[in-house]
Design a protein around this motif. Structure first.
Motif, mmCIF file in Angstrom:
data_model
loop_
_atom_site.group_PDB
_atom_site.id
_atom_site.type_symbol
_atom_site.label_atom_id
_atom_site.label_comp_id
_atom_site.label_asym_id
_atom_site.label_seq_id
_atom_site.Cartn_x
_atom_site.Cartn_y
_atom_site.Cartn_z
ATOM 1 N N VAL A 81 0.842 -1.204 0.000
ATOM 2 C CA VAL A 81 0.000 0.000 0.000
ATOM 3 C C VAL A 81 0.876 1.253 0.000
ATOM 4 C CG1 VAL A 81 -1.700 1.341 1.307
ATOM 5 C CG2 VAL A 81 -1.939 -1.145 1.143
ATOM 6 N N ASP A 82 1.892 1.268 0.837
ATOM 7 C CA ASP A 82 2.758 2.448 0.934
ATOM 8 C C ASP A 82 3.505 2.704 -0.370
ATOM 9 O OD1 ASP A 82 1.948 2.814 3.515
ATOM 10 O OD2 ASP A 82 3.792 2.085 4.444
ATOM 11 N N VAL A 83 4.064 1.656 -0.953
ATOM 12 C CA VAL A 83 4.850 1.820 -2.179
ATOM 13 C C VAL A 83 3.960 2.240 -3.343
ATOM 14 C CG1 VAL A 83 6.280 0.635 -3.888
ATOM 15 C CG2 VAL A 83 6.642 0.212 -1.452
ATOM 16 N N ILE A 84 2.856 1.534 -3.519
ATOM 17 C CA ILE A 84 1.982 1.830 -4.659
ATOM 18 C C ILE A 84 1.265 3.157 -4.458
ATOM 19 C CG2 ILE A 84 -0.016 0.996 -5.986
ATOM 20 C CD1 ILE A 84 1.021 -1.840 -5.466
ATOM 21 N N SER A 85 1.073 3.554 -3.206
ATOM 22 C CA SER A 85 0.510 4.882 -2.939
ATOM 23 C C SER A 85 1.417 5.980 -3.485
ATOM 24 C CB SER A 85 0.310 5.066 -1.434
ATOM 25 O OG SER A 85 -0.179 6.363 -1.145
ATOM 26 N N ALA A 86 2.723 5.821 -3.277
ATOM 27 C CA ALA A 86 3.674 6.805 -3.808
ATOM 28 C C ALA A 86 3.647 6.816 -5.330
ATOM 29 C CB ALA A 86 5.081 6.498 -3.301
ATOM 30 N N LEU A 87 3.557 5.640 -5.934
ATOM 31 C CA LEU A 87 3.476 5.563 -7.394
ATOM 32 C C LEU A 87 2.173 6.148 -7.901
ATOM 33 C CD1 LEU A 87 4.857 1.930 -7.855
ATOM 34 C CD2 LEU A 87 6.059 4.055 -8.379
ATOM 35 N N ALA A 88 1.071 5.845 -7.211
ATOM 36 C CA ALA A 88 -0.232 6.358 -7.628
ATOM 37 C C ALA A 88 -0.287 7.873 -7.528
ATOM 38 C CB ALA A 88 -1.336 5.732 -6.779
ATOM 39 N N SER A 89 0.334 8.413 -6.489
ATOM 40 C CA SER A 89 0.395 9.869 -6.341
ATOM 41 C C SER A 89 1.148 10.490 -7.513
ATOM 42 C CB SER A 89 1.078 10.220 -5.016
ATOM 43 O OG SER A 89 1.126 11.622 -4.829
#
Length: 484
Positions: A245-253
Motif C-alpha cells: 500500500v505504501d509503495v503503490i501509494s507513492a506511485l499512484a500519487s
C-alpha cells in the motif's frame, strides 16, 4: 503460439523500458529466488550447519535461470501446482550437491516476498533518476521563461497574469513531492527476512536445536546479503501487505501528477500557446491532415490514470488478508506490483520526452494576454485616478460603465476588447492618459512571479538540493524508446 495471436499487455509491448520489463521478468523473478536460496545456504553454513562447499559452489554457478530450464520448471509446476517447489526441483537438477538443502527451513514466502521486495527496491532505483531528469529539464525550461508573462486561470477563467516559468515551477514542485515520496518508499523498505511458515521462526529454531541467537544471526546475515539495512522483527507468513500500500501509494500519487501536468499542456496546446514535440513525419490525424494533436500528453494522462487507480488493488488486498495470511493476495499482486512500476516507467519516458522539447508561441501568449489585460488594468487605472485626487466612487462608476460597454462588444459582436480606446477618448480619464503604457505593461501584473522562479531554481536551492544525489547522471539517464 505466436505473440501476435495472443494478448500481450501494452505496458510491455508499447510503453515501458526494456530494463523495467527485465526487472519484472520471469527470469529475474526465478533468479532472485535462487539468490535468496544461496544466501540462506551460505548463512546456514557460516552458522555451523552441515552444508558442503560443493553445494555452495554449484548454487553459485547456476544462479541465473537458463532458457532450457523454463520448460522443466513449467512441467514441474503443472505437475505439483506449486511454482516455488517447481523452482526448487529445477535448481536441484543443476546443483545436485545442494538438492537436499535448498529451501532448508524456509517457507515459500521467503523467496516470493523476498524477491518482490528486491524487485520493488530495484524498480524504485530505476525510476528515481528518471524523475530527477524530468525535474532538471523543467528547471531549465522555467529559468528560460521566468519573465514571459501569460494569462493565468482560476476556475477556468482568466485571472491575474503569471509567467510561463512560474507555471512550470508549479509542476516542478509537485514532482519534487513525488521524488520525496518515492525516495521514502524505497528507504522505508525492510526485508521480510528468515521467519518461517507463520513468522515464528519455529523451523529455524528446530534446525539450530533451540539456539535463539543463531536464528537471529541467520536473519541478520541473509538480510545483509540481500542488501537491506534491516528486516521486520514481526511478520506473519508474509511481510505485511501494508508495505505494498505504501509503495503503490507513492506511485499512484505520481500518476496523479502526470495527469495534472499532461492536462495543463493539453489545455495550452488547445489555446495554441504551447506544443509538445512533433516530429517531421508525424501524423496528427488520419482525416484532418493539418492537426498537431498532443498525443504524448494525452497518453501521459491516460497512463497516469491507470497508475493512480492501482492503489485500490493494493488497499483491497491488504485489508482482505486473514490472520497470518491468505492466498487471495497472490494473483492480484502478480499484476498490481509489476504493472504499477511499468506504468510509472512509461509515464517517465513520456515526461522526459515532452519536457525536453516543449515549444512555446510567445506571440499567441501575448495576444491572449492583451485580450484580457484591459479589464485587469481597471483597478490600476482607478488607483491612479485616486492618486490624482479623483473620487474613488466616481472612478469606479466611470470604469464600470466603459467596461460593460467593451464587454458587450466582445461577447455580443465578437469584436476586440476596446476598453482602453474608450478610456483614451473619455475626458474623465485625462489625468492618467500619460500613465496608460505603464499601467498596461503585462510585467506590472505578474508580481514576484519571476523572482519566485529565480529563488526556487537558484544554484544550491531547493530544486538543486533534491537533485544533488542524481547530479552525475542527469543528462545520461536511459529513458527507453518512445512509441507513438
Amino acid at each position: 503460439m505466436a505473440s501476435n495471436d495472443i494478448y500481450t499487455t501494452p505496458l510491455t509491448g508499447r510503453y515501458s523500458s526494456k530494463e523495467m520489463q527485465e526487472l519484472f521478468s520471469l527470469r529475474t523473478r526465478y533468479t532472485n529466488w535462487r539468490k535468496l536460496w544461496l544466501w540462506l545456504a551460505e548463512s546456514q553454513k557460516e552458522l555451523g550447519l552441515e552444508i558442503s562447499d560443493e553445494a555452495i559452489e554449484q548454487m553459485k554457478a547456476h544462479l541465473e535461470v537458463q532458457d532450457d530450464e523454463f520448460p522443466i520448471i513449467s512441467a514441474e509446476e503443472k505437475r505439483r501446482r506449486h511454482d516455488v517447489m517447481a523452482c526448487v526441483h529445477a535448481y536441484g537438477q543443476v546443483a545436485p550437491a545442494a538438492a537436499g538443502i535448498v529451501h532448508w527451513g524456509a517457507t515459500s514466502c521467503y523467496v516470493t516476498d523476498g524477491g518482490d521486495l528486491m524487485a520493488m527496491r530495484d524498480a524504485l532505483n530505476l525510476l528515481l533518476p528518471k524523475l530527477a531528469r524530468v525535474i532538471h529539464q523543467l528547471k531549465q525550461f522555467a529559468i528560460a521563461h521566468r519573465d514571459l508573462p501569460c494569462l493565468a486561470f482560476t476556475h477556468g477563467q482568466p485571472a491575474q497574469p503569471t509567467t510561463i516559468g512560474k507555471r512550470a515551477c508549479l509542476w516542478i514542485q509537485d514532482l519534487l513531492l513525488d521524488l520525496r515520496n518515492l525516495e521514502r518508499a524505497r528507504d522505508d523498505l525492510r526485508f521480510r527476512g528468515v521467519k518461517g511458515t507463520t513468522g515464528s521462526q519455529a523451523s529455524f529454531l528446530a534446525i539450530f536445536t533451540g539456539n535463539h541467537e543463531k536464528v537471529e544471526q541467520l536473519d541478520e546475515l541473509v538480510t545483509k546479503k540481500a542488501g537491506f539495512p534491516s528486516a521486520f522483527t514481526i511478520t506473519s507468513q508474509t511481510y505485511t501487505r501494508k508495505v505494498d500500500v505504501d509503495v503503490i501509494s507513492a506511485l499512484a500519487s505520481f500518476g496523479c501528477t502526470c495527469e495534472r501536468i499532461g492536462g495543463d499542456i493539453r489545455h495550452m496546446a488547445a489555446m495554441k500557446e504551447m506544443e509538445e514535440p512533433f516530429e517531421k513525419d508525424q501524423i496528427g490525424s488520419s482525416a484532418m491532415a493539418y492537426k498537431r494533436n498532443p498525443m504524448r500528453s494525452e497518453r501521459l494522462c491516460s497512463l497516469g490514470r491507470v497508475l493512480k487507480n492501482r492503489i485500490g488493488d493494493a488497499m483491497d488486498t491488504y485489508s482482505a488478508q486473514w490472520f497470518e495470511r491468505t492466498l487471495d493476495d497472490s494473483a492480484n499482486r502478480r499484476i498490481t506490483i509489476p504493472e504499477s512500476f511499468l506504468s510509472a516507467d512509461a509515464c517517465l519516458i513520456l515526461l522526459t520526452n515532452i519536457t525536453a522539447s516543449l515549444v512555446l508561441y510567445p506571440a499567441v501568449i501575448e495576444k491572449r494576454l492583451q485580450e484580457e489585460l484591459p479589464f485587469m488594468a481597471t483597478e490600476n487605472i482607478m488607483m491612479a485616478l485616486v492618486e490624482q485626487g479623483v473620487s474613488r466612487q466616481d472612478a469606479h462608476e466611470e470604469i464600470r460603465v466603459l467596461s460593460h460597454q467593451a464587454a458587450a462588444e466582445v461577447k455580443a459582436k465578437g469584436k476586440p476588447n476596446d476598453l482602453i480606446e474608450r478610456v483614451q477618448k473619455t475626458e474623465f480619464f485625462r489625468p492618467v492618459w500619460p500613465q496608460l503604457p505603464y499601467l498596461l505593461d503585462p510585467k506590472s501584473f505578474t508580481g514576484r512571479a519571476s523572482q519566485q522562479v529565480t529563488a526556487f531554481t537558484r544554484e544550491g536551492g531547493e530544486v538543486d538540493s533534491a537533485l544533488q544525489q542524481y547530479k552525475a547522471g542527469l543528462d545520461l539517464v536511459a529513458v527507453g524508446e518512445l512509441h507513438v
